[in-house]
Motif scaffolding. Structure first.
Motif, PDB file in Angstrom:
ATOM      1  N   TRP A   8      23.637 -37.049  -5.048  1.00  0.00           N
ATOM      2  CA  TRP A   8      22.351 -36.955  -5.720  1.00  0.00           C
ATOM      3  C   TRP A   8      22.266 -35.623  -6.451  1.00  0.00           C
ATOM      4  O   TRP A   8      23.066 -34.721  -6.231  1.00  0.00           O
ATOM      5  CB  TRP A   8      21.193 -37.103  -4.733  1.00  0.00           C
ATOM      6  CG  TRP A   8      21.124 -35.990  -3.720  1.00  0.00           C
ATOM      7  CD1 TRP A   8      21.889 -35.861  -2.590  1.00  0.00           C
ATOM      8  CD2 TRP A   8      20.259 -34.862  -3.746  1.00  0.00           C
ATOM      9  NE1 TRP A   8      21.563 -34.715  -1.913  1.00  0.00           N
ATOM     10  CE2 TRP A   8      20.546 -34.082  -2.598  1.00  0.00           C
ATOM     11  CE3 TRP A   8      19.271 -34.414  -4.605  1.00  0.00           C
ATOM     12  CZ2 TRP A   8      19.878 -32.902  -2.303  1.00  0.00           C
ATOM     13  CZ3 TRP A   8      18.596 -33.235  -4.302  1.00  0.00           C
ATOM     14  CH2 TRP A   8      18.907 -32.491  -3.162  1.00  0.00           C
ATOM     15  N   THR A   9      21.289 -35.513  -7.334  1.00  0.00           N
ATOM     16  CA  THR A   9      21.027 -34.269  -8.046  1.00  0.00           C
ATOM     17  C   THR A   9      19.533 -34.157  -8.287  1.00  0.00           C
ATOM     18  O   THR A   9      18.822 -35.173  -8.287  1.00  0.00           O
ATOM     19  CB  THR A   9      21.786 -34.212  -9.384  1.00  0.00           C
ATOM     20  OG1 THR A   9      21.479 -32.964 -10.028  1.00  0.00           O
ATOM     21  CG2 THR A   9      21.408 -35.357 -10.304  1.00  0.00           C
ATOM     22  N   ARG A  10      19.056 -32.948  -8.488  1.00  0.00           N
ATOM     23  CA  ARG A  10      17.651 -32.747  -8.861  1.00  0.00           C
ATOM     24  C   ARG A  10      17.472 -32.854 -10.374  1.00  0.00           C
ATOM     25  O   ARG A  10      16.360 -32.937 -10.856  1.00  0.00           O
ATOM     26  CB  ARG A  10      17.181 -31.374  -8.393  1.00  0.00           C
ATOM     27  CG  ARG A  10      16.922 -31.328  -6.925  1.00  0.00           C
ATOM     28  CD  ARG A  10      15.795 -30.374  -6.571  1.00  0.00           C
ATOM     29  NE  ARG A  10      15.499 -30.536  -5.165  1.00  0.00           N
ATOM     30  CZ  ARG A  10      15.911 -29.711  -4.225  1.00  0.00           C
ATOM     31  NH1 ARG A  10      16.603 -28.661  -4.525  1.00  0.00           N
ATOM     32  NH2 ARG A  10      15.611 -29.943  -2.966  1.00  0.00           N
ATOM     33  N   ALA A  11      18.571 -32.824 -11.086  1.00  0.00           N
ATOM     34  CA  ALA A  11      18.504 -32.822 -12.548  1.00  0.00           C
ATOM     35  C   ALA A  11      18.031 -34.176 -13.058  1.00  0.00           C
ATOM     36  O   ALA A  11      18.431 -35.217 -12.562  1.00  0.00           O
ATOM     37  CB  ALA A  11      19.871 -32.489 -13.131  1.00  0.00           C
ATOM     38  N   THR A  12      17.189 -34.128 -14.070  1.00  0.00           N
ATOM     39  CA  THR A  12      16.719 -35.356 -14.706  1.00  0.00           C
ATOM     40  C   THR A  12      17.135 -35.416 -16.170  1.00  0.00           C
ATOM     41  O   THR A  12      17.211 -36.486 -16.742  1.00  0.00           O
ATOM     42  CB  THR A  12      15.185 -35.466 -14.625  1.00  0.00           C
ATOM     43  OG1 THR A  12      14.598 -34.332 -15.278  1.00  0.00           O
ATOM     44  CG2 THR A  12      14.725 -35.545 -13.177  1.00  0.00           C
ATOM     45  N   VAL A  13      17.421 -34.265 -16.755  1.00  0.00           N
ATOM     46  CA  VAL A  13      17.809 -34.215 -18.165  1.00  0.00           C
ATOM     47  C   VAL A  13      19.277 -34.592 -18.331  1.00  0.00           C
ATOM     48  O   VAL A  13      19.628 -35.443 -19.137  1.00  0.00           O
ATOM     49  CB  VAL A  13      17.522 -32.820 -18.773  1.00  0.00           C
ATOM     50  CG1 VAL A  13      17.984 -32.755 -20.218  1.00  0.00           C
ATOM     51  CG2 VAL A  13      16.031 -32.480 -18.662  1.00  0.00           C
ATOM     52  N   TYR A  14      20.140 -33.923 -17.561  1.00  0.00           N
ATOM     53  CA  TYR A  14      21.573 -34.195 -17.572  1.00  0.00           C
ATOM     54  C   TYR A  14      21.988 -34.500 -16.142  1.00  0.00           C
ATOM     55  O   TYR A  14      22.026 -33.605 -15.305  1.00  0.00           O
ATOM     56  CB  TYR A  14      22.360 -32.992 -18.094  1.00  0.00           C
ATOM     57  CG  TYR A  14      21.929 -32.524 -19.457  1.00  0.00           C
ATOM     58  CD1 TYR A  14      22.235 -33.264 -20.592  1.00  0.00           C
ATOM     59  CD2 TYR A  14      21.212 -31.344 -19.612  1.00  0.00           C
ATOM     60  CE1 TYR A  14      21.833 -32.842 -21.844  1.00  0.00           C
ATOM     61  CE2 TYR A  14      20.810 -30.909 -20.859  1.00  0.00           C
ATOM     62  CZ  TYR A  14      21.125 -31.660 -21.969  1.00  0.00           C
ATOM     63  OH  TYR A  14      20.726 -31.248 -23.211  1.00  0.00           O
ATOM     64  N   PRO A  15      22.327 -35.740 -15.829  1.00  0.00           N
ATOM     65  CA  PRO A  15      22.583 -36.125 -14.440  1.00  0.00           C
ATOM     66  C   PRO A  15      23.805 -35.475 -13.798  1.00  0.00           C
ATOM     67  O   PRO A  15      23.962 -35.556 -12.584  1.00  0.00           O
ATOM     68  CB  PRO A  15      22.742 -37.647 -14.510  1.00  0.00           C
ATOM     69  CG  PRO A  15      22.982 -37.964 -15.937  1.00  0.00           C
ATOM     70  CD  PRO A  15      22.417 -36.850 -16.762  1.00  0.00           C
TER      71      PRO A  15
END
Length: 186
Positions: A8-15
């Motif tokens: 998982w990642t917290r990023a929403t712009v660039y996964p």
């Protein structure tokens, strides 16, 4: 049933990123730094921040977890190791007797990394102190071509080795963190 966490990642712009650009403390808008030493300082600063980011949000037990067996590395061990490394690089340039190891004999920085809050707090305090003292020692040499220490190394070479050490260990931190809780991203 598996103990392998989901990625998982917290990023929403660039996964594929660790966090979004507007939340990234390493993000530098505008032109890059001027000059060789300022470039080295900024790159080292960014790697230091990367290590901090890879450790954020974890419990002491997670920080101390050796998540990539048979390696003895843990995120907490890396923090302790880099505090030792900062001291060691300072020893290379100072004319006095080398300062003693912080955590003891070889690999004690990793072996002594246990999941206790006091050890975590101490390791991050040690790292901050050693970084500040090493930065102050290097600041006395504004000419990267200057030769220092018993081995007559160039300041440039020692700066590059500092950056290299953090870069290598940030790569380790990427893998360790992903194996601890699944969080991924550069």
């Amino acid at each position: 049933m598996t103990d392998t966490p989901e990625r998982w990642t917290r990023a929403t712009v660039y996964p594929d990123m660790w966090t979004d650009p507007d939340q990234d403390p390493r993000d530098n808008d505008g032109p890059g730094p001027e000059g060789e030493l300022e470039t080295l300082r900024q790159v080292l600063r960014d790697y230091r921040l990367t290590l901090e980011m890879k450790c954020q949000g974890l419990t002491p037990e997670q920080l101390a977890r050796r998540s990539v067996p048979p390696s003895t590395m843990s995120l907490l061990g890396l923090v302790r190791h880099l505090a030792e490394v900062e001291r060691d690089w300072r020893n290379w340039i100072t004319p006095r007797e080398p300062e003693p190891k912080l955590y003891g004999a070889r690999d004690a920085d990793f072996d002594g990394a246990a999941g206790e809050q006091a050890l975590v707090d101490g390791a991050f305090a040690d790292l901050a102190r050693e970084q500040a003292e090493t930065d102050a020692a290097f600041a006395r040499y504004p000419d990267p071509a200057a030769r220092v220490g018993e081995d007559n190394n160039s300041v440039r070479e020692l700066w590059v080795h500092r950056v290299e050490e953090y870069a290598r260990h940030c790569g380790h931190a990427d893998l360790l963190r992903e194996c601890v809780d699944g969080r991924a991203g550069q």
